[in-house]
Design a protein around this motif. Structure first.
Motif, PDB file in Angstrom:
ATOM      1  N   HIS A   1      23.899  50.060  40.149  1.00  0.00           N
ATOM      2  CA  HIS A   1      24.813  48.949  39.889  1.00  0.00           C
ATOM      3  C   HIS A   1      25.423  49.155  38.505  1.00  0.00           C
ATOM      4  CE1 HIS A   1      20.806  47.653  38.432  1.00  0.00           C
ATOM      5  NE2 HIS A   1      21.495  47.134  37.436  1.00  0.00           N
ATOM      6  N   VAL A   2      26.282  48.236  38.090  1.00  0.00           N
ATOM      7  CA  VAL A   2      26.949  48.363  36.798  1.00  0.00           C
ATOM      8  C   VAL A   2      26.350  47.377  35.791  1.00  0.00           C
ATOM      9  CG1 VAL A   2      29.113  49.175  37.804  1.00  0.00           C
ATOM     10  CG2 VAL A   2      28.777  46.739  37.440  1.00  0.00           C
ATOM     11  N   PRO A   3      26.547  47.623  34.502  1.00  0.00           N
ATOM     12  CA  PRO A   3      26.048  46.678  33.501  1.00  0.00           C
ATOM     13  C   PRO A   3      26.614  45.272  33.741  1.00  0.00           C
ATOM     14  CG  PRO A   3      26.779  48.702  32.445  1.00  0.00           C
ATOM     15  CD  PRO A   3      27.197  48.783  33.885  1.00  0.00           C
ATOM     16  N   ASN A   4      25.822  44.276  33.428  1.00  0.00           N
ATOM     17  CA  ASN A   4      26.227  42.886  33.662  1.00  0.00           C
ATOM     18  C   ASN A   4      27.533  42.532  32.979  1.00  0.00           C
ATOM     19  OD1 ASN A   4      24.047  41.988  35.309  1.00  0.00           O
ATOM     20  ND2 ASN A   4      22.739  42.096  33.514  1.00  0.00           N
ATOM     21  N   CYS A   5      27.805  43.094  31.821  1.00  0.00           N
ATOM     22  CA  CYS A   5      29.034  42.768  31.105  1.00  0.00           C
ATOM     23  C   CYS A   5      30.273  43.271  31.835  1.00  0.00           C
ATOM     24  CB  CYS A   5      28.993  43.319  29.683  1.00  0.00           C
ATOM     25  SG  CYS A   5      28.910  45.120  29.603  1.00  0.00           S
ATOM     26  N   MET A   6      30.101  44.229  32.742  1.00  0.00           N
ATOM     27  CA  MET A   6      31.224  44.766  33.502  1.00  0.00           C
ATOM     28  C   MET A   6      31.492  43.995  34.791  1.00  0.00           C
ATOM     29  SD  MET A   6      32.452  47.221  31.842  1.00  0.00           S
ATOM     30  CE  MET A   6      32.093  48.381  30.567  1.00  0.00           C
ATOM     31  N   ARG A   7      30.567  43.138  35.185  1.00  0.00           N
ATOM     32  CA  ARG A   7      30.705  42.425  36.453  1.00  0.00           C
ATOM     33  C   ARG A   7      31.974  41.586  36.543  1.00  0.00           C
ATOM     34  NH1 ARG A   7      24.504  40.516  37.661  1.00  0.00           N
ATOM     35  NH2 ARG A   7      23.674  42.626  37.912  1.00  0.00           N
ATOM     36  N   PRO A   8      32.316  40.797  35.516  1.00  0.00           N
ATOM     37  CA  PRO A   8      33.537  39.982  35.647  1.00  0.00           C
ATOM     38  C   PRO A   8      34.795  40.822  35.890  1.00  0.00           C
ATOM     39  CG  PRO A   8      32.215  39.180  33.820  1.00  0.00           C
ATOM     40  CD  PRO A   8      31.599  40.475  34.271  1.00  0.00           C
ATOM     41  N   ILE A   9      34.884  41.971  35.246  1.00  0.00           N
ATOM     42  CA  ILE A   9      36.045  42.845  35.428  1.00  0.00           C
ATOM     43  C   ILE A   9      36.094  43.362  36.860  1.00  0.00           C
ATOM     44  CG2 ILE A   9      37.106  45.035  34.719  1.00  0.00           C
ATOM     45  CD1 ILE A   9      35.633  44.617  31.992  1.00  0.00           C
ATOM     46  N   ILE A  10      34.980  43.871  37.337  1.00  0.00           N
ATOM     47  CA  ILE A  10      34.918  44.438  38.680  1.00  0.00           C
ATOM     48  C   ILE A  10      35.057  43.340  39.728  1.00  0.00           C
ATOM     49  CG2 ILE A  10      33.437  45.665  40.321  1.00  0.00           C
ATOM     50  CD1 ILE A  10      32.391  47.235  37.830  1.00  0.00           C
ATOM     51  N   ASN A  11      34.411  42.188  39.505  1.00  0.00           N
ATOM     52  CA  ASN A  11      34.528  41.095  40.465  1.00  0.00           C
ATOM     53  C   ASN A  11      35.956  40.600  40.606  1.00  0.00           C
ATOM     54  OD1 ASN A  11      31.842  41.090  41.203  1.00  0.00           O
ATOM     55  ND2 ASN A  11      31.258  39.485  39.779  1.00  0.00           N
ATOM     56  N   ALA A  12      36.711  40.589  39.523  1.00  0.00           N
ATOM     57  CA  ALA A  12      38.119  40.170  39.597  1.00  0.00           C
ATOM     58  C   ALA A  12      38.908  41.129  40.484  1.00  0.00           C
ATOM     59  CB  ALA A  12      38.732  40.105  38.199  1.00  0.00           C
TER      60      ALA A  12
ATOM     61  N   ILE B   1      37.580  43.039  42.897  1.00  0.00           N
ATOM     62  CA  ILE B   1      37.071  42.858  44.260  1.00  0.00           C
ATOM     63  C   ILE B   1      37.630  41.566  44.862  1.00  0.00           C
ATOM     64  CG2 ILE B   1      34.989  42.371  45.616  1.00  0.00           C
ATOM     65  CD1 ILE B   1      33.508  44.309  43.699  1.00  0.00           C
ATOM     66  N   LYS B   2      37.734  40.526  44.053  1.00  0.00           N
ATOM     67  CA  LYS B   2      38.265  39.255  44.547  1.00  0.00           C
ATOM     68  C   LYS B   2      39.688  39.427  45.077  1.00  0.00           C
ATOM     69  CE  LYS B   2      39.102  34.465  43.281  1.00  0.00           C
ATOM     70  NZ  LYS B   2      39.083  33.470  42.201  1.00  0.00           N
ATOM     71  N   SER B   3      40.493  40.186  44.359  1.00  0.00           N
ATOM     72  CA  SER B   3      41.871  40.395  44.835  1.00  0.00           C
ATOM     73  C   SER B   3      41.868  41.183  46.145  1.00  0.00           C
ATOM     74  CB  SER B   3      42.727  41.074  43.769  1.00  0.00           C
ATOM     75  OG  SER B   3      42.278  42.380  43.523  1.00  0.00           O
ATOM     76  N   LEU B   4      40.961  42.136  46.300  1.00  0.00           N
ATOM     77  CA  LEU B   4      40.850  42.852  47.578  1.00  0.00           C
ATOM     78  C   LEU B   4      40.328  41.940  48.682  1.00  0.00           C
ATOM     79  CD1 LEU B   4      39.343  46.300  46.526  1.00  0.00           C
ATOM     80  CD2 LEU B   4      41.630  45.857  47.426  1.00  0.00           C
ATOM     81  N   SER B   5      39.417  41.038  48.317  1.00  0.00           N
ATOM     82  CA  SER B   5      38.820  40.120  49.274  1.00  0.00           C
ATOM     83  C   SER B   5      39.852  39.171  49.878  1.00  0.00           C
ATOM     84  CB  SER B   5      37.704  39.323  48.588  1.00  0.00           C
ATOM     85  OG  SER B   5      37.145  38.379  49.453  1.00  0.00           O
ATOM     86  N   GLU B   6      40.954  38.957  49.168  1.00  0.00           N
ATOM     87  CA  GLU B   6      42.020  38.102  49.693  1.00  0.00           C
ATOM     88  C   GLU B   6      42.576  38.660  50.998  1.00  0.00           C
ATOM     89  OE1 GLU B   6      44.915  37.615  46.595  1.00  0.00           O
ATOM     90  OE2 GLU B   6      43.520  36.470  45.344  1.00  0.00           O
ATOM     91  N   LEU B   7      42.461  39.970  51.187  1.00  0.00           N
ATOM     92  CA  LEU B   7      42.966  40.595  52.410  1.00  0.00           C
ATOM     93  C   LEU B   7      42.250  40.081  53.654  1.00  0.00           C
ATOM     94  CD1 LEU B   7      43.286  44.271  51.132  1.00  0.00           C
ATOM     95  CD2 LEU B   7      45.146  42.629  51.514  1.00  0.00           C
ATOM     96  N   THR B   8      41.016  39.604  53.491  1.00  0.00           N
ATOM     97  CA  THR B   8      40.245  39.076  54.623  1.00  0.00           C
ATOM     98  C   THR B   8      39.902  37.602  54.419  1.00  0.00           C
ATOM     99  OG1 THR B   8      38.134  39.782  53.676  1.00  0.00           O
ATOM    100  CG2 THR B   8      39.250  41.344  55.148  1.00  0.00           C
ATOM    101  N   GLU B   9      40.768  36.899  53.691  1.00  0.00           N
ATOM    102  CA  GLU B   9      40.579  35.472  53.410  1.00  0.00           C
ATOM    103  C   GLU B   9      39.197  35.187  52.825  1.00  0.00           C
ATOM    104  OE1 GLU B   9      41.968  36.449  56.490  1.00  0.00           O
ATOM    105  OE2 GLU B   9      43.952  36.109  55.642  1.00  0.00           O
ATOM    106  N   HIS B  10      38.680  36.103  52.047  1.00  0.00           N
ATOM    107  CA  HIS B  10      37.391  35.980  51.344  1.00  0.00           C
ATOM    108  C   HIS B  10      36.211  35.766  52.293  1.00  0.00           C
ATOM    109  CE1 HIS B  10      39.654  36.002  47.651  1.00  0.00           C
ATOM    110  NE2 HIS B  10      40.337  34.932  48.030  1.00  0.00           N
TER     111      HIS B  10
END
Length: 114
Positions: free
Chosen positions: A70-81, A83-92
């Motif tokens: 996994h990635v360091p916790n401090c990197m999660r918000p960047i990566i989650n943002a 992933i969230k934009s990709l998740s919009e493709l399937t209505e989350h």
């Protein structure tokens, strides 16, 4: 000093994208110099997790690079943002398939129920 979305570093990236490497590097070094000065003796780690490597980015990143689970916790918000934009493709709908693990937080972030 604000690290996340720091305007100097955003400006540096804009210059890199425009192909102006010299100006990008100059701005990036200004950011790095300001960071070194601001955080000589201060905590700059945004991680809330209880961890022996809190604030020691060099060792933390090396550990995560080594185990690659996994990635360091401090990197999660960047990566989650991202992933969230990709998740919009399937209505989350992926959200119904994910259960986050329980993590032990640092004392200042623990909810003691008092």
């Amino acid at each position: 000093m604000i690290i996340e979305k720091n305007q100097k570093e955003l400006d540096a990236m804009e210059q890199f994208h425009k192909g102006n490497r010299q100006e990008g590097l100059r701005l990036q070094e200004e950011f790095a110099a300001a960071f070194r000065e601001a955080y000589k003796d201060e905590d700059h780690c945004p991680c809330k997790k209880a961890c022996r490597y809190h604030g020691n980015c060099k060792e933390c990143v090396a550990i995560h690079r080594a185990h690659q689970e996994h990635v360091p916790n401090c990197m999660r918000p960047i990566i989650n943002a991202k992933i969230k934009s990709l998740s919009e493709l399937t209505e989350h709908t992926i959200a119904r398939e994910i259960e986050p693990p329980h993590e032990v937080l640092r004392k200042e972030f623990q909810n003691t129920g008092e």
